[in-house]
Enzyme design. Sequence first.
Site, short mmCIF file in Angstrom:
data_model
loop_
_atom_site.label_atom_id
_atom_site.label_comp_id
_atom_site.label_asym_id
_atom_site.label_seq_id
_atom_site.Cartn_x
_atom_site.Cartn_y
_atom_site.Cartn_z
N LYS A 48 0.78 -1.24 0.00
CA LYS A 48 0.00 0.00 0.00
C LYS A 48 0.81 1.29 0.00
CE LYS A 48 -3.32 -1.16 -0.64
NZ LYS A 48 -3.60 -1.92 -1.92
N GLY A 50 2.13 2.48 -2.62
CA GLY A 50 2.08 3.06 -3.96
C GLY A 50 2.86 2.21 -4.95
N THR A 51 2.93 0.92 -4.66
CA THR A 51 3.70 -0.04 -5.45
C THR A 51 3.33 0.01 -6.93
OG1 THR A 51 3.32 -1.46 -3.52
CG2 THR A 51 4.45 -2.46 -5.42
N THR A 52 2.04 -0.12 -7.21
CA THR A 52 1.56 -0.20 -8.59
C THR A 52 1.93 1.08 -9.36
OG1 THR A 52 -0.32 -1.32 -7.57
CG2 THR A 52 -0.45 -0.92 -9.94
N LYS A 107 8.64 -6.50 -8.72
CA LYS A 107 8.05 -6.00 -7.46
C LYS A 107 8.27 -6.98 -6.32
CE LYS A 107 3.29 -6.23 -5.67
NZ LYS A 107 1.85 -6.16 -6.00
N HIS A 109 7.54 -7.14 -1.81
CA HIS A 109 7.18 -6.50 -0.52
C HIS A 109 8.01 -7.10 0.61
CE1 HIS A 109 3.74 -4.48 -2.19
NE2 HIS A 109 2.92 -5.50 -2.23
N SER A 139 -4.97 2.68 4.05
CA SER A 139 -5.08 2.05 2.74
C SER A 139 -5.07 0.53 2.88
CB SER A 139 -3.92 2.52 1.86
OG SER A 139 -3.98 1.93 0.58
N GLU A 233 -5.99 9.58 -11.91
CA GLU A 233 -7.21 9.40 -12.70
C GLU A 233 -6.97 8.47 -13.89
OE1 GLU A 233 -9.88 10.07 -11.39
OE2 GLU A 233 -11.11 9.51 -13.13
N GLY A 260 -5.94 7.84 -3.39
CA GLY A 260 -4.67 8.34 -3.92
C GLY A 260 -4.29 9.73 -3.42
#
Length: 296
Positions: A48, A50-52, A107, A109, A139, A233, A260
């Site tokens: 959570k 902001g990895t993506t 990626k 974690h 989040s 967005e 976000g």
Amino acid sequence: MEKCRHVLPGEHIYKGRLFFGYTPPEVLDAVLDFEVRDDDIFIVTYPKAGTTWLQEVAWLIVNDGNVGKAKGQQVYFRSPFLEFKDLVLNEVGLEIAESLTSPRVIKTHLPVDLVPSRMFQTKCKKLVLFRNPKDLCVSYFHFYRSSSSFGNFQGSWSEFLEMFLNGHVDHGSWFDFTKGWWSKKDNSDVLILFYEDMKKDLKSEIRKISDFIGKSNVTEEMVARIADHCSFENMRTNPMTNHHDVYSIDREISPLLRKGVVGDWKSLFTAEQAEYFDSVYSEKMEGINVPFQYYI
Ligand code: A3P
């Protein structure tokens, strides 16, 4: 506040850290021996943070801002999740990573002692993204509610907060993760980034990442293109980044790209909880000064 221990279906403990079924022990064992390449780029985050977002930004930098190509494939296939295994879909992060051509954007974690041992024996780059832990915790709570990966968690916010502060959440303690990776901050192959800085000035962070990974052909036009493609967005409405197709996430409860923003912690933390959080933080992070930003 009272200390409690929530045991959710599917939990297991690996080397002192809590994981769920999608990260089984045999995969965690295999991760330690993963063949890292010199030109790999690792996205290192606690869930959570902001990895993506960083995956998409880094992948585009590496791929010359090719947004057309990015729109052609799911982010989790272009940038695999190293310790992930989905038996239903037969998706294994390690296998996807092995099949990719270099340079790969991978990626993880994992805390610093559970990553592949070769991550610190090669010249691979580690982009470590932090987010202020109050927003991150909020989040994570919404993600726990919306995802079936966490034993169908039905608990309250105050229960989750207690779990988070005690490290009884997926991938283990945030404090453990943060202290471990912060201790690597002076390593020349580690770049520390903050979610809040990306919110304040994404273009500047794109330039910083490009310089760090040695990408010399990044023009201002490319920076602008990447920043636009990676706005909240645009990522929220992009089926290749919003995870709407991921069966384990019920987006009616909470989508992956939820709000976000910086400072959403105020929507759930009571004054008493914020004070409690701060006291646990001071105790666990004593002597460590990570410049988290709770407002921008
Ligand atoms: P919120 O739940 O606070 O909205 P991760 O990818 O590590 O699971 O992190 C998810 C968090 O990053 C969510 O935070 C999500 O909205 C936020 N996020 C993802 N893409 C973003 C973007 N382009 N801009 C800002 N925040 C983004």
